[in-house]
Scaffold this motif. Structure first.
Motif, PDB file in Angstrom:
ATOM      1  N   PHE A   1      64.730  27.785  39.335  1.00 16.65           N
ATOM      2  CA  PHE A   1      65.863  27.415  38.485  1.00 16.65           C
ATOM      3  C   PHE A   1      65.812  25.935  38.111  1.00 16.65           C
ATOM      4  N   ALA A   2      65.590  25.069  39.099  1.00 14.51           N
ATOM      5  CA  ALA A   2      65.642  23.626  38.860  1.00 14.51           C
ATOM      6  C   ALA A   2      64.428  23.100  38.100  1.00 14.51           C
ATOM      7  N   SER A   3      63.325  23.856  38.144  1.00 15.58           N
ATOM      8  CA  SER A   3      62.086  23.376  37.512  1.00 15.58           C
ATOM      9  C   SER A   3      62.251  23.113  36.025  1.00 15.58           C
ATOM     10  N   ASN A   4      63.076  23.891  35.352  1.00 17.26           N
ATOM     11  CA  ASN A   4      63.223  23.773  33.900  1.00 17.26           C
ATOM     12  C   ASN A   4      64.586  23.239  33.476  1.00 17.26           C
ATOM     13  N   TYR A   5      65.340  22.700  34.419  1.00 14.31           N
ATOM     14  CA  TYR A   5      66.723  22.328  34.105  1.00 14.31           C
ATOM     15  C   TYR A   5      66.804  21.031  33.303  1.00 14.31           C
ATOM     16  N   TYR A   6      66.076  19.996  33.701  1.00 15.98           N
ATOM     17  CA  TYR A   6      66.252  18.680  33.071  1.00 15.98           C
ATOM     18  C   TYR A   6      65.302  18.425  31.898  1.00 15.98           C
ATOM     19  N   THR A   7      64.188  19.121  31.819  1.00 16.25           N
ATOM     20  CA  THR A   7      63.184  19.008  30.748  1.00 16.25           C
ATOM     21  C   THR A   7      62.468  17.656  30.791  1.00 16.25           C
ATOM     22  N   ASP A   8      61.460  17.508  29.908  1.00 13.47           N
ATOM     23  CA  ASP A   8      60.663  16.281  29.873  1.00 13.47           C
ATOM     24  C   ASP A   8      61.430  15.093  29.315  1.00 13.47           C
ATOM     25  N   THR A   9      62.498  15.368  28.566  1.00 12.92           N
ATOM     26  CA  THR A   9      63.384  14.288  28.089  1.00 12.92           C
ATOM     27  C   THR A   9      64.773  14.614  28.585  1.00 12.92           C
ATOM     28  N   PRO A  10      65.141  14.121  29.765  1.00 16.01           N
ATOM     29  CA  PRO A  10      66.463  14.445  30.333  1.00 16.01           C
ATOM     30  C   PRO A  10      67.587  13.983  29.412  1.00 16.01           C
ATOM     31  N   TYR A  11      68.718  14.656  29.512  1.00 13.65           N
ATOM     32  CA  TYR A  11      69.846  14.367  28.620  1.00 13.65           C
ATOM     33  C   TYR A  11      70.315  12.932  28.719  1.00 13.65           C
ATOM     34  N   TRP A  12      70.152  12.284  29.878  1.00 12.40           N
ATOM     35  CA  TRP A  12      70.617  10.903  29.999  1.00 12.40           C
ATOM     36  C   TRP A  12      69.735   9.917  29.225  1.00 12.40           C
ATOM     37  N   ASP A  13      68.557  10.374  28.768  1.00 15.07           N
ATOM     38  CA  ASP A  13      67.703   9.528  27.940  1.00 15.07           C
ATOM     39  C   ASP A  13      67.776   9.842  26.455  1.00 15.07           C
ATOM     40  N   LEU A  14      68.557  10.834  26.066  1.00  9.31           N
ATOM     41  CA  LEU A  14      68.606  11.230  24.653  1.00  9.31           C
ATOM     42  C   LEU A  14      69.253  10.177  23.780  1.00  9.31           C
ATOM     43  N   GLY A  15      70.134   9.357  24.342  1.00  9.52           N
ATOM     44  CA  GLY A  15      70.798   8.330  23.547  1.00  9.52           C
ATOM     45  C   GLY A  15      70.012   7.052  23.404  1.00  9.52           C
ATOM     46  N   GLU A  16      68.825   7.042  24.044  1.00  8.18           N
ATOM     47  CA  GLU A  16      68.020   5.809  24.004  1.00  8.18           C
ATOM     48  C   GLU A  16      67.404   5.589  22.631  1.00  8.18           C
TER      49      GLU A  16
ATOM     50  N   LYS B   1      53.890   9.899  48.186  1.00 12.70           N
ATOM     51  CA  LYS B   1      52.623   9.873  48.903  1.00 12.70           C
ATOM     52  C   LYS B   1      52.217  11.306  49.236  1.00 12.70           C
ATOM     53  N   SER B   2      50.909  11.498  49.375  1.00 13.60           N
ATOM     54  CA  SER B   2      50.429  12.839  49.699  1.00 13.60           C
ATOM     55  C   SER B   2      50.882  13.230  51.100  1.00 13.60           C
ATOM     56  N   SER B   3      51.195  14.495  51.270  1.00 18.04           N
ATOM     57  CA  SER B   3      51.638  14.996  52.563  1.00 18.04           C
ATOM     58  C   SER B   3      51.401  16.492  52.608  1.00 18.04           C
ATOM     59  N   SER B   4      51.798  17.097  53.714  1.00 22.30           N
ATOM     60  CA  SER B   4      51.641  18.535  53.857  1.00 22.30           C
ATOM     61  C   SER B   4      52.735  19.302  53.123  1.00 22.30           C
ATOM     62  N   LEU B   5      53.715  18.568  52.568  1.00 21.22           N
ATOM     63  CA  LEU B   5      54.803  19.203  51.844  1.00 21.22           C
ATOM     64  C   LEU B   5      54.411  19.472  50.399  1.00 21.22           C
ATOM     65  N   ILE B   6      55.105  20.404  49.776  1.00 22.91           N
ATOM     66  CA  ILE B   6      54.921  20.684  48.358  1.00 22.91           C
ATOM     67  C   ILE B   6      55.885  19.817  47.565  1.00 22.91           C
ATOM     68  N   ALA B   7      55.388  19.118  46.568  1.00 20.95           N
ATOM     69  CA  ALA B   7      56.223  18.274  45.717  1.00 20.95           C
ATOM     70  C   ALA B   7      56.075  18.742  44.274  1.00 20.95           C
ATOM     71  N   LYS B   8      57.182  19.100  43.655  1.00 22.08           N
ATOM     72  CA  LYS B   8      57.170  19.593  42.271  1.00 22.08           C
ATOM     73  C   LYS B   8      58.022  18.667  41.414  1.00 22.08           C
ATOM     74  N   LYS B   9      57.405  18.039  40.406  1.00 17.01           N
ATOM     75  CA  LYS B   9      58.130  17.123  39.529  1.00 17.01           C
ATOM     76  C   LYS B   9      59.030  17.913  38.588  1.00 17.01           C
ATOM     77  N   ILE B  10      60.298  17.491  38.484  1.00 17.31           N
ATOM     78  CA  ILE B  10      61.220  18.207  37.611  1.00 17.31           C
ATOM     79  C   ILE B  10      61.793  17.333  36.502  1.00 17.31           C
ATOM     80  N   ALA B  11      61.536  16.013  36.549  1.00 18.37           N
ATOM     81  CA  ALA B  11      62.012  15.148  35.467  1.00 18.37           C
ATOM     82  C   ALA B  11      61.360  13.775  35.600  1.00 18.37           C
ATOM     83  N   PRO B  12      61.072  13.120  34.458  1.00 15.85           N
ATOM     84  CA  PRO B  12      60.634  11.724  34.525  1.00 15.85           C
ATOM     85  C   PRO B  12      61.842  10.816  34.753  1.00 15.85           C
ATOM     86  N   ILE B  13      61.615   9.720  35.448  1.00 16.17           N
ATOM     87  CA  ILE B  13      62.673   8.743  35.696  1.00 16.17           C
ATOM     88  C   ILE B  13      62.227   7.402  35.124  1.00 16.17           C
ATOM     89  N   ARG B  14      62.945   6.925  34.101  1.00 22.23           N
ATOM     90  CA  ARG B  14      62.637   5.622  33.482  1.00 22.23           C
ATOM     91  C   ARG B  14      63.462   4.530  34.139  1.00 22.23           C
TER      92      ARG B  14
END
Length: 301
Positions: A286-301, A149-162
């Protein structure tokens, strides 16, 4: 043409006393050295060098420009060295809050690599699936999963979650495999305490009425629900960062693929400050680019 390159080339010509020696020093052709210096002179609308067959010398303007170039290049070197030393200057304690299952399964490698880069920084990690007020509790960064939800905090997406809906082969063999949301209602649903499945299990053919799912097990931990599904306890819906390995090994089977929920996200949340502390900025970068748009846990899908 890059101004910094032409300045460095000009300085080398003056220091070496010839175009050919400057070319050897810079490991480029004499023709390119001449081109760079000519471009610099054209851009400044000023002759910087006297050229003869025997030697190269600076004009009065060239002598002045050479001195200023040395200052500029020294300043750039100092700036780059200060950035290199920044890693050593990031220190203190960085407090992080993260979801339990994600933290246990996937956060440790990131934290170890981060601390290798910033060895003077200590980490204080709190794993919890409860909502954490980072301002009130003095937390620097919180990792959160969901649709924020929108708030006064900054939220930065670092990975999609399926999210995947699944059950064990033994459960499906005994109770049948549901192929629609209507059929799902006759099965036992292993429910995660902090979600409302009726709002997530929506496909192209939505039910007119809310799903009524019976659950004989409600838990606040996704790993436990996965293990219950593996043991044949019912049907579960969990993120692939929890269930991915079991799916790949065939311990559970994905079902109702036509009704797979939209991916949500893994976010970093931190206070909206005009000037972030260096420790927070370092982790965010550092964390912004760690997991990428296709995280390693989804590579075997």
């Amino acid at each position: 043409m890059d101004k910094l390159t032409t300045m460095k080339t000009f300085v080398s010509v003056v220091q070496e006393g010839s175009f050919s020696k400057a070319a050897d020093k810079l490991d480029i052709s004499p023709q390119l050295v001449s081109k760079y210096v000519s471009a610099l002179e054209e851009g400044l609308a000023t002759r910087l060098l006297h050229r003869t067959t025997r030697k190269v010398s600076t004009t009065e303007a060239g002598d002045h420009y050479f001195t200023r170039c040395l200052q500029v290049l020294d300043d750039i070197d100092d700036m780059e060295n200060s950035l290199d030393n920044l890693n050593e200057n990031v220190s203190g304690v960085l407090s992080i809050s993260a979801p339990m299952s994600f933290g246990v399964k996937h956060l440790a490698p990131l934290l170890v690599e981060f601390q290798k880069r910033y060895p003077n920084l200590k980490l204080d990690l709190n794993l919890t699936d409860q909502f954490v007020d980072i301002v009130e509790q003095g937390i620097d960064i919180a990792l959160r999963i969901g649709v924020l939800k929108s708030s006064s905090l900054i939220a930065k997406k670092i990975a999609p979650i399926r999210l995947a809906v699944f059950a064990s082969p033994s459960y499906l063999a005994k109770h049948g495999t549901p192929t629609s949301l209507e059929e799902l209602q006759s099965h036992n649903y292993l429910r995660y305490a902090h979600t409302e499945p009726t709002k997530k299990l929506r496909g192209a053919n939505e039910l007119k009425n809310e799903l009524k799912l019976e659950s004989n097990l409600v838990a606040n931990n996704g790993d436990l629900l996965l293990n219950a599904a593996i043991a044949g306890g019912g049907i579960a819906m969990q993120p692939t960062f929890i269930a991915g390995e079991a799916l790949a090994q065939g311990k559970v089977v994905r079902i109702l693929k036509d009704y797979e929920p939209e991916p949500i996200g893994l976010y970093m949340v931190y206070a909206n400050r005009q000037f972030l502390p260096s420790k927070v900025r370092a982790f965010v970068d550092f964390a912004s680019n760690y997991y990428t748009d296709t995280p390693y846990w989804d590579l075997g899908e």
